[in-house]
Scaffold this motif. Structure first.
Motif, PDB file in Angstrom:
ATOM      1  N   GLU A 115      10.066   7.325   4.912  1.00  0.00           N
ATOM      2  CA  GLU A 115      11.195   6.523   5.374  1.00  0.00           C
ATOM      3  C   GLU A 115      10.900   5.848   6.698  1.00  0.00           C
ATOM      4  N   THR A 116      11.408   4.657   6.840  1.00  0.00           N
ATOM      5  CA  THR A 116      11.338   3.982   8.129  1.00  0.00           C
ATOM      6  C   THR A 116      12.747   3.637   8.573  1.00  0.00           C
ATOM      7  N   SER A 117      12.945   3.652   9.862  1.00  0.00           N
ATOM      8  CA  SER A 117      14.250   3.267  10.389  1.00  0.00           C
ATOM      9  C   SER A 117      14.277   1.804  10.795  1.00  0.00           C
ATOM     10  N   TRP A 118      13.126   1.167  10.752  1.00  0.00           N
ATOM     11  CA  TRP A 118      13.094  -0.222  11.210  1.00  0.00           C
ATOM     12  C   TRP A 118      13.597  -1.162  10.133  1.00  0.00           C
ATOM     13  N   GLN A 119      14.325  -2.116  10.594  1.00  0.00           N
ATOM     14  CA  GLN A 119      14.854  -3.110   9.652  1.00  0.00           C
ATOM     15  C   GLN A 119      14.191  -4.451   9.880  1.00  0.00           C
ATOM     16  N   ILE A 120      13.211  -4.465  10.745  1.00  0.00           N
ATOM     17  CA  ILE A 120      12.536  -5.713  11.062  1.00  0.00           C
ATOM     18  C   ILE A 120      11.069  -5.551  10.680  1.00  0.00           C
ATOM     19  N   PRO A 121      10.342  -6.642  10.520  1.00  0.00           N
ATOM     20  CA  PRO A 121       8.904  -6.490  10.275  1.00  0.00           C
ATOM     21  C   PRO A 121       8.262  -5.778  11.471  1.00  0.00           C
ATOM     22  N   TRP A 122       7.611  -4.701  11.185  1.00  0.00           N
ATOM     23  CA  TRP A 122       7.170  -3.790  12.245  1.00  0.00           C
ATOM     24  C   TRP A 122       5.814  -3.226  11.883  1.00  0.00           C
ATOM     25  N   MET A 123       5.004  -3.034  12.886  1.00  0.00           N
ATOM     26  CA  MET A 123       3.678  -2.513  12.597  1.00  0.00           C
ATOM     27  C   MET A 123       3.225  -1.529  13.654  1.00  0.00           C
ATOM     28  N   HIS A 124       2.694  -0.433  13.174  1.00  0.00           N
ATOM     29  CA  HIS A 124       2.057   0.524  14.085  1.00  0.00           C
ATOM     30  C   HIS A 124       0.578   0.563  13.758  1.00  0.00           C
ATOM     31  N   SER A 125      -0.224   0.389  14.804  1.00  0.00           N
ATOM     32  CA  SER A 125      -1.659   0.502  14.588  1.00  0.00           C
ATOM     33  C   SER A 125      -2.168   1.744  15.308  1.00  0.00           C
ATOM     34  N   PRO A 146       0.832  -1.204   0.000  1.00  0.00           N
ATOM     35  CA  PRO A 146       0.000   0.000   0.000  1.00  0.00           C
ATOM     36  C   PRO A 146       0.868   1.256   0.000  1.00  0.00           C
ATOM     37  N   PHE A 147       0.475   2.206  -0.790  1.00  0.00           N
ATOM     38  CA  PHE A 147       1.219   3.458  -0.940  1.00  0.00           C
ATOM     39  C   PHE A 147       1.364   4.193   0.395  1.00  0.00           C
ATOM     40  N   ALA A 148       2.547   4.649   0.683  1.00  0.00           N
ATOM     41  CA  ALA A 148       2.866   5.546   1.813  1.00  0.00           C
ATOM     42  C   ALA A 148       2.731   4.916   3.190  1.00  0.00           C
ATOM     43  N   ILE A 149       1.818   3.958   3.331  1.00  0.00           N
ATOM     44  CA  ILE A 149       1.563   3.407   4.661  1.00  0.00           C
ATOM     45  C   ILE A 149       2.576   2.322   5.001  1.00  0.00           C
ATOM     46  N   THR A 150       2.995   1.611   3.986  1.00  0.00           N
ATOM     47  CA  THR A 150       3.929   0.514   4.187  1.00  0.00           C
ATOM     48  C   THR A 150       5.261   0.878   3.521  1.00  0.00           C
ATOM     49  N   LEU A 151       6.315   0.781   4.328  1.00  0.00           N
ATOM     50  CA  LEU A 151       7.607   1.296   3.860  1.00  0.00           C
ATOM     51  C   LEU A 151       8.694   0.219   3.855  1.00  0.00           C
ATOM     52  N   ASP A 152       9.664   0.439   3.013  1.00  0.00           N
ATOM     53  CA  ASP A 152      10.771  -0.514   2.902  1.00  0.00           C
ATOM     54  C   ASP A 152      11.744  -0.361   4.066  1.00  0.00           C
ATOM     55  N   PRO A 153      12.300  -1.473   4.535  1.00  0.00           N
ATOM     56  CA  PRO A 153      13.113  -1.443   5.751  1.00  0.00           C
ATOM     57  C   PRO A 153      14.344  -0.558   5.627  1.00  0.00           C
ATOM     58  N   GLY A 154      14.629   0.110   6.742  1.00  0.00           N
ATOM     59  CA  GLY A 154      15.875   0.863   6.814  1.00  0.00           C
ATOM     60  C   GLY A 154      15.968   2.042   5.862  1.00  0.00           C
ATOM     61  N   SER A 155      14.846   2.449   5.287  1.00  0.00           N
ATOM     62  CA  SER A 155      14.908   3.497   4.267  1.00  0.00           C
ATOM     63  C   SER A 155      15.273   4.860   4.830  1.00  0.00           C
ATOM     64  N   SER A 156      15.241   4.993   6.167  1.00  0.00           N
ATOM     65  CA  SER A 156      15.567   6.291   6.759  1.00  0.00           C
ATOM     66  C   SER A 156      17.023   6.672   6.544  1.00  0.00           C
ATOM     67  N   LEU A 157      17.817   5.765   6.019  1.00  0.00           N
ATOM     68  CA  LEU A 157      19.212   6.123   5.732  1.00  0.00           C
ATOM     69  C   LEU A 157      19.271   7.303   4.765  1.00  0.00           C
ATOM     70  N   ALA A 158      18.191   7.522   4.083  1.00  0.00           N
ATOM     71  CA  ALA A 158      18.151   8.670   3.163  1.00  0.00           C
ATOM     72  C   ALA A 158      18.094   9.991   3.923  1.00  0.00           C
ATOM     73  N   ASN A 159      17.756   9.909   5.179  1.00  0.00           N
ATOM     74  CA  ASN A 159      17.608  11.143   5.964  1.00  0.00           C
ATOM     75  C   ASN A 159      18.888  11.429   6.739  1.00  0.00           C
ATOM     76  N   HIS A 160      19.653  12.345   6.266  1.00  0.00           N
ATOM     77  CA  HIS A 160      20.948  12.626   6.888  1.00  0.00           C
ATOM     78  C   HIS A 160      20.787  13.592   8.059  1.00  0.00           C
ATOM     79  N   THR A 161      20.698  13.012   9.240  1.00  0.00           N
ATOM     80  CA  THR A 161      20.443  13.820  10.432  1.00  0.00           C
ATOM     81  C   THR A 161      21.696  14.565  10.894  1.00  0.00           C
ATOM     82  N   GLY A 162      22.789  14.337  10.222  1.00  0.00           N
ATOM     83  CA  GLY A 162      24.025  15.043  10.573  1.00  0.00           C
ATOM     84  C   GLY A 162      23.869  16.556  10.462  1.00  0.00           C
ATOM     85  N   SER A 163      22.902  16.981   9.674  1.00  0.00           N
ATOM     86  CA  SER A 163      22.705  18.423   9.486  1.00  0.00           C
ATOM     87  C   SER A 163      22.179  19.108  10.748  1.00  0.00           C
TER      88      SER A 163
END
Ligand code: FAD
Ligand code: TPP
Ligand code: SF4
Ligand code: SF4
Ligand code: SF4
Ligand code: MG
Lengths: 417, 540, 337
Positions: free
Chosen positions: C87-97, B4-21
């Motif tokens: 973006e998600t920081s989780w690398q495991i199957p994770w769910m928020h309801s 599903p769009f936007a609600i379900t995300l790929d794991p670890g994708s936050s690496l795109a967010n560089h919080t070093g700033s």
């Protein structure tokens, strides 16, 4: 196999045939018999590979369902009235997350005043929740709709609510045709989730979405319901092919061909309406009925097609939007786009108030004369209402309305007897 | 999965967010100078070699140690370990027993015959070293490592200088001394024994030396005027101790009076005790004013040496001496009281310090001598170009470790000088002071005490008094090190970062910051036990 | 001590790693290949204890389950900072309801896994649910109690930062007395959160007699990891309550997060213990007992106690609470004292 049984049990049988994996149960009348029935079958080993979970609230029931469905298990629960409201947050969540949960709502009024009897306020309150809502007319249809519901839900990845009138259907003993397991298996394939919590393919489900994508997410939810509009009739056809029964679909027109007056309603009430219509047709009145099976998605086109040649529609509904009037009627009016139509809203059967053929005859005749006011309360006891209003005008603290009314009603009743 | 769009995300994708700033300050790894290293006169990287000892890699520890000091077995016995005085652990419970671990390593090296690193390629330069004491031999070692040819001229018959002819055996067994001296010789150092250099410039010219390092020590005993009779036996401590090394042991009699309050006085008294005498040390001030180290005084007292504090010798007769009681004035100086006492005495040993024999420097132009010692510049060079000096003969506190340090420093400067360059020491890191540490993390661990020889044998033999640590106790002691200012790979920074912004590079390779994600919270800095991370402002 | 500490290897088992330990004795967090279940790029505040605690706990659970782990998460900071679209920081199957249903969602997940295993799934997939103190002790309390009572095979982890932080630091039933929050301002005759209210969820969890209950802080990683791993050896409902300082809500310096966790235990303000089937089985001993001031002072939420005229009586009441914890949870090592 034809069997005489209670509506709740018929539904329990249907659910059992769908090979459910998770059932969450919490008691509330008039739904309780359904989960009791399923629970017994699970415990007895008649339903295998199924977990029956006694939860601590309806909120938990829907939440457990959310978890199990997201993990790829076919999940079912049932509730009614206060129970449905207690789970509301999770109801919206289940659809928002696109989880194909099937839930029976044994329709019942919402308090206060607390009332266990039938009307449609509970389900209708969730009309915007994103769930598909299908209303059953008979116990047979209730049974059939549950089988279709799982398939529909899983194909679309959307939850489906089967609405059946509390007591009127749930507690009625009727003859129903119970399909065979082979038939159900042929119709309903195993659940293939669209998204699933899987340790081998991890995803994060339930992200926070901001203004940048929220509208799109909501539109896509709408789009799915639009897809359901196409899928529901198709599913009814497939069902017909396997089970030989015409069940489901979007709307159910009855003697509408040349009707000048078309009565629109949902649920078991349609039976009484049809009987009345039959009698009026016999008397030469050009009247027909349009039953709405799919309240969500609302079949605007189908409704429009069914009524466009009529002079007027009477929307008879067991719900009431305080402060405005009809709810089903409002949706029906949306179908009038571009056509001139007299429409009458009739609120009836609230909190289990019987809807008699006599009253309907009178109502439809009045409608035929265009003698109805836009919003009618069928069988409203004006006497009681006016007395209370007078009391309140007199004294600010006139006490709880319900108690006052009860006093008035019972004194009236005493007079009658 | 058709997610599903936007609600379900790929794991670890936050690496795109560089919080070093977000950062306004950034952590940086630093190496601070541990106080022990900073203090060590020989410039040992103590924390560095302890690091290897901690993991039980003693040979590596020894190799690391001997980069700076080739004599750990000697150091582990006679060094006054001022490093321990400044050890940060001292503020926690007790200082790390650096010296005892050093000895353990030194002894292990001898036992297992570990080899020093072979010299670099020969440079063709030839350096003269005068004096085979700790300073001279240290310079020889370092110069050899640089690949220079080294020749040591030594007036005496054996290597070691004062370590052999001053320090008694019970503190420094001669096999240990021999072994560590020999190891340096084995690097290819040429040694010319029994050869006193009388004129440095002549010797250099004759031998075609390119440079010289002088480390002749201070061997001329200072005298004090004591009215004494004909037959009274007054000798100096240095000759007593020196003669202990030869065939003819000194004849001091039973009642030996030692005059002085330094380490030499203690050593000579303890030596006398072991030879059957009843020594009495006479010192003009109080115990706490004695220049000798308190642990040495304590050991002497344990062995039965007697000490008369606040006393001076007024007169020495044939069989007795007269002492005068003293008292300290307001400024702590001893003043005569006019109260006298007579002590029986077969001999009087003067232990009043030594002067340098500077005769080999006579006539050398540019040389500056003051207070009886030769002045050197910051590079250890005397006023005569190419002639360097160190150890007891230059202005300094006199001890072995300083001598060794001078040897190292001079070697580096000589090496540079031979190349026509000037040696520039690498800049020193900021000292890792106690406040930089987060001592919560260090486990409680009391210091290990070294075993002592039983008292009977201490009074009658020259067996070594202080024992060494064994493998397990040495390991324990090494592991008491706090590793001040230098990462010891505790993984704290790696663990405590809420943003996984620390990259672990693997054993021995330490860590790196990932500034793409580091938000600059400073937690790694606060939780680094040893203060090896610094927070610096972000310059945009 | 919940685990056998290494008596003396320079830092013993106090530090995250210890190169002197055998690899199998090292912490999960010391591992170069740790899962980083909660990865970089999340939007938690600088020095967030919750972000740290979550990675500690979930990595340990991942380790214990051979990466066969699914997590359900309540609404709250942890959820918001970890999974804002896209973006998600989780690398495991994770769910928020939802905010209040994480335990029930986890029950559903566990039930589904049970059925899948009946139907042939080979992996022994385990389930954790997690949430903040608000999501746990307040709004999620009903669902949590239900999950406990049914003894569902779920490990619930509460990250207690003593308030509703995500909504801007309001009081929860886990906010300590006297603490300032946006709904317990330091004004009036009784500034800050009132005394005599609030609840300690671990004790309530114990009352359910579930197989395992433990508390931990982010200051003692070994202990925390040990407890998570131990929890994974039980089947049924388990509860771990982790104290996670919140620089924003506590008004503390971002680098003080671990220090404050440490002080919480060393002063007795937060007891660290384990219980099995309702009985206390072990409590971590205080190493260097300190007065509560040491813990309170660095936090601005207690600043009103240390004004020109220090609130001596209030501090004494907090000390009394700490003393009670010390007694009740046997926080002092009797043998050592
Ligand atoms: C009794 C005693 C005990 C001591 N105990 C300690 C102790 O425990 N710890 C400590 O750190 N320090 C101690 N010291 C001090 C320490 O021994 C000296 O500071 C150190 O040995 C100085 O080293 P050096 O190389 O400068 O000179 P030395 O060790 O004195 O060596 C100089 C060498 O040069 C030789 N030499 C002299 N003139 C010539 C020449 N013209 N030609 C050729 N060779 C020459 C000498 O024979 C001698 O071998 C002690 C000193 C004494 C006297
Ligand atoms: C039903 C419901 N009520 C309120 C909220 C608003 N809300 C979201 S997060 C939150 C605070 C969370 O506090 P806590 O659980 O302690 O987690 P923290 O943010 O402190 O980590 C609140 C009140 C909500 N999302 N849902
Ligand atoms: S915290 Fe530990 S691993 Fe990190 S720099 Fe400091 S000593 Fe090294
Ligand atoms: S703990 Fe992490 S985020 Fe904080 S300063 Fe250190 S590296 Fe940066
Ligand atoms: S408000 Fe507190 S809990 Fe929330 S992200 Fe910031 S530090 Fe963490
Ligand atoms: Mg919180």
């Amino acid at each position: 196999m034809l069997k005489q049984m209670e509506g709740s049990h018929a539904v329990a049988q249907a659910v059992a045939l769908c090979r459910p994996e998770i059932i969450c149960a919490y008691p509330i009348s008039p739904q309780t018999h359904i989960v009791e029935g399923i629970g017994e079958m699970v415990k007895a080993g008649e339903i295998v590979n199924c977990e029956f979970i006694n939860v601590e609230s309806e909120f938990a029931a829907m939440s457990v369902a959310i978890g199990s469905s997201a993990t790829g298990a076919r999940t079912y629960t049932a509730t009614a009235s206060q129970g449905l409201l207690f789970m509301v947050e999770a109801v919206y969540n289940a659809s928002g997350l696109g989880l194909p949960i099937v839930m029976t709502v044994a329709n019942r009024a919402i308090g206060a005043p607390i009332n266990i009897w039938n009307d449609h306020s509970d389900s209708i309150s969730q009309r915007d929740s994103g769930w598909i809502q299908l209303f059953a007319e008979t116990n047979q249809e209730a049974l059939d709709l549950h089988i279709q519901a799982f398939k529909l839900a899983e194909e679309l990845s959307l939850p489906v609510m089967i609405c059946m009138d509390g007591f009127i259907l749930t507690h009625a003993y009727e003859r129903v045709d119970i399909p065979t397991q082979e038939q159900v298996d042929a119709f309903l394939p195993p659940y293939e989730p669209r998204q699933v919590l899987d340790t081998h393919a991890p995803v994060s489900i339930g992200a926070m979405v901001g203004p940048e994508a929220f509208t799109e997410v909501r539109y896509l939810a709408h789009e799915k319901q639009m897809q359901a509009l196409e899928l529901i009739p198709k599913m009814a056809e497939e069902f017909m092919a396997i089970f030989g029964r015409d069940s489901g679909g979007l709307v159910r027109p009855y003697r509408t061909e040349d009707a000048e007056t078309i009565v629109i309603a949902m649920g078991s009430l349609l039976g009484t309406i049809k009987d009345t219509v039959d009698e009026m047709r016999d008397a030469g009145v050009k009247i027909g009925v349009l039953g709405i099976t799919s309240f969500r998605p609302f079949p605007l086109d189908a409704v429009r097609q069914a009524i466009k040649h009529a002079k007027r529609v009477v929307v008879l509904e067991k719900t009431f939007a305080v402060g405005i009037g009809g709810i089903l009627a409002t949706d029906v009016r949306t179908a009038f786009f571009g056509i001139q139509m007299n429409a009458y809203t009739v609120i009836a059967g609230l909190g289990g108030r019987p809807i008699t053929k006599t009253a309907l005859h009178e109502l439809f005749e009045k409608a035929g004369r265009d003698d109805l006011i836009p919003l009618t309360f069928l069988d409203l006891d004006w006497n009681v209402v006016n007395k209370q209003l007078a009391r309140e005008r007199q004294k600010r603290r006139s006490g709880p309305a319900a108690e006052n009314i009860l006093r008035d009603v019972s004194s009236t009743a005493a007079h009658i007897s | 999965m058709n997610k599903p769009f936007a609600i379900t995300l790929d794991p670890g994708s936050s690496l795109a967010n560089h919080t070093g700033s977000w950062r306004t300050e950034r952590p940086v790894y630093v190496d601070r100078l541990p106080p022990c290293n900073s203090q060590c006169p020989a410039g040992e990287d103590i924390q560095g070699w302890l690091f290897h000892a901690e993991s039980g890699n003693y040979e590596k520890a020894w190799q690391h140690l001997t980069r700076d000091n080739p004599f750990p077995a000697i150091m582990g016995r006679v060094c006054y370990h001022s490093c321990e005085n400044v050890c940060n652990r001292g503020q926690l419970d007790a200082p790390v027993g650096i010296n005892s671990v050093e000895r353990f390593l030194g002894d292990e090296a001898i036992r297992r015959a570990w080899k020093l690193v072979p010299p670099a390629a020969e440079t063709g330069k030839h350096v003269l070293i005068v004096g085979a004491g700790p300073s001279g031999m240290s310079a020889a070692y370092h110069l050899r490592r640089f690949g220079h040819r080294v020749t040591v001229y030594e007036a005496g018959p054996l290597l070691g200088g004062m370590m052999r002819f001053g320090i008694p055996k019970y503190r420094l067994p001669r096999d240990v001394l021999d072994a560590e001296m020999q190891r340096v010789v084995d690097m290819g150092v040429e040694v010319v024994l029994n050869t006193k250099v009388d004129n440095i410039l002549d010797t250099m010219q004759t031998g075609k030396f390119d440079a010289a390092f002088l480390a002749v020590g201070a061997h001329i005993a200072k005298r004090a005027f004591i009215p004494s009779g004909e037959v009274s036996k007054v000798v100096d401590a240095i000759s007593v101790l020196r003669s202990m090394e030869g065939e003819n042991k000194p004849m001091l009699g039973r009642r030996v009076i030692v005059y002085g309050g330094g380490n030499t006085a203690i050593d000579v008294a303890r030596t006398a005790k072991r030879m059957g005498a009843e020594p009495i040390i006479v010192y003009r001030r109080t115990r706490d004013k004695m220049p000798a180290h308190d642990f040495e005084i304590e050991e002497a007292l344990q062995e039965g040496v007697m000490i008369r504090w606040l006393s001076t010798i007024k007169q020495a007769g044939d069989t007795n001496i007269t002492i005068e009681k003293m008292e300290l004035d307001a400024s702590g100086f001893p003043q005569p009281t006019g109260e006298f006492e007579t002590l029986e005495a077969d001999s009087v040993v003067l232990a009043l310090g030594q002067d340098v024999d500077l005769s080999l420097l006579e006539g050398v132009p540019g040389l500056e001598v003051s207070d009886g010692v030769v002045k050197v510049d910051a590079n250890m060079m005397t006023g005569q170009p190419g002639v360097f000096a160190g150890g007891d003969m230059v202005p300094t506190e006199r001890n072995i470790t300083i001598g060794v340090g001078h040897g190292k420093k001079a070697a580096r400067n000589i090496d540079a000088w031979l190349r026509g360059a000037t040696y520039v020491a690498p800049p020193k890191h900021q000292v890792a002071t106690f406040d930089k540490l987060n001592t919560w993390y260090y486990a409680d661990a009391p210091k290990t005490v070294r075993p002592m020889l039983d008292i009977i044998r201490r009074q009658s033999t020259f067996d070594e008094v202080q024992g060494g640590l064994d493998e397990s106790t040495a390991l324990f002691e090494a592991r008491r090190c706090l590793s001040c200012g230098n990462c010891f790979e505790c993984d704290n920074c790696y663990g405590v970062c809420p943003d996984n912004a620390v990259i672990k590079l693997g054993p021995g390779k330490r860590f790196e910051f990932n500034y793409d994600y580091c938000k600059g919270c400073g937690m790694c800095v606060a939780e680094c036990p040893c203060g090896a991370i610094n927070m610096v402002p972000e310059n945009n | 001590m919940s685990f056998q500490p290494v008596k003396f290897y320079q830092t013993g088992t106090f530090t995250v790693g210890n190169r002197l330990l055998a690899p199998q004795e090292r912490s999960v967090q010391a591992n170069m290949e740790r899962t980083n279940s909660l990865n970089s790029g999340h939007r938690a505040c600088q020095g967030c204890g919750e972000a740290l605690g979550a990675r500690y706990a979930i990595d340990a659970a991942m380790h214990a389950t051979d990466n066969q782990l699914i997590a359900a998460n309540a609404t709250g900071c942890l959820e918001v900072f970890s999974t804002p679209y896209p973006e998600t920081s989780w690398q495991i199957p994770w769910m928020h309801s939802l905010f209040g249903n994480a335990p029930a969602v986890a029950t559903g997940i566990a039930a589904a896994i049970k059925i899948k295993r009946q139907k042939g799934l080979k992996d022994d997939v385990r389930v954790v649910a997690q949430g903040g103190d608000g999501g746990t002790t307040d709004i999620g309390f009903g669902c949590l109690s239900g999950m406990f009572e049914r003894n569902d095979d779920v490990l619930y982890i509460c990250y207690d930062n003593g308030g509703y932080m995500n909504t801007g630091v309001q009081r929860s039933s886990a906010t300590p007395p006297a603490a300032r929050t946006a709904t317990t301002m330091p004004v009036g005759p009784q500034p800050g959160n009132v005394f005599g209210q609030g609840k300690f969820m671990p004790a309530i969890a114990m009352a359910h007699e579930i197989p395992y209950v433990a508390t931990a802080t982010v200051a003692d990683l070994r202990d925390l990891e040990h407890k998570v791993k131990k929890a994974m050896t039980f089947r049924g409902a388990r509860y771990i309550h982790i104290l996670v300082p919140c620089p924003l809500g506590w008004g503390s310096a971002s680098q003080d997060t671990i220090k404050l966790s440490r002080l919480a235990k060393e002063t007795g303000m937060f007891p660290v213990f384990e219980a099995e089937y309702g009985e206390l089985t072990n409590s971590s001993k205080i190493r260097r007992l300190l007065p509560v001031e040491e813990y309170l002072r660095p936090q601005k939420r207690f600043a009103h106690l240390f004004g020109k005229s220090p609130a001596v009586a209030t501090i004494a009441r907090l000390q009394a609470l700490a003393d009670k914890n010390i007694r009740k949870y046997e926080m002092l090592d009797k043998e050592a004292n």
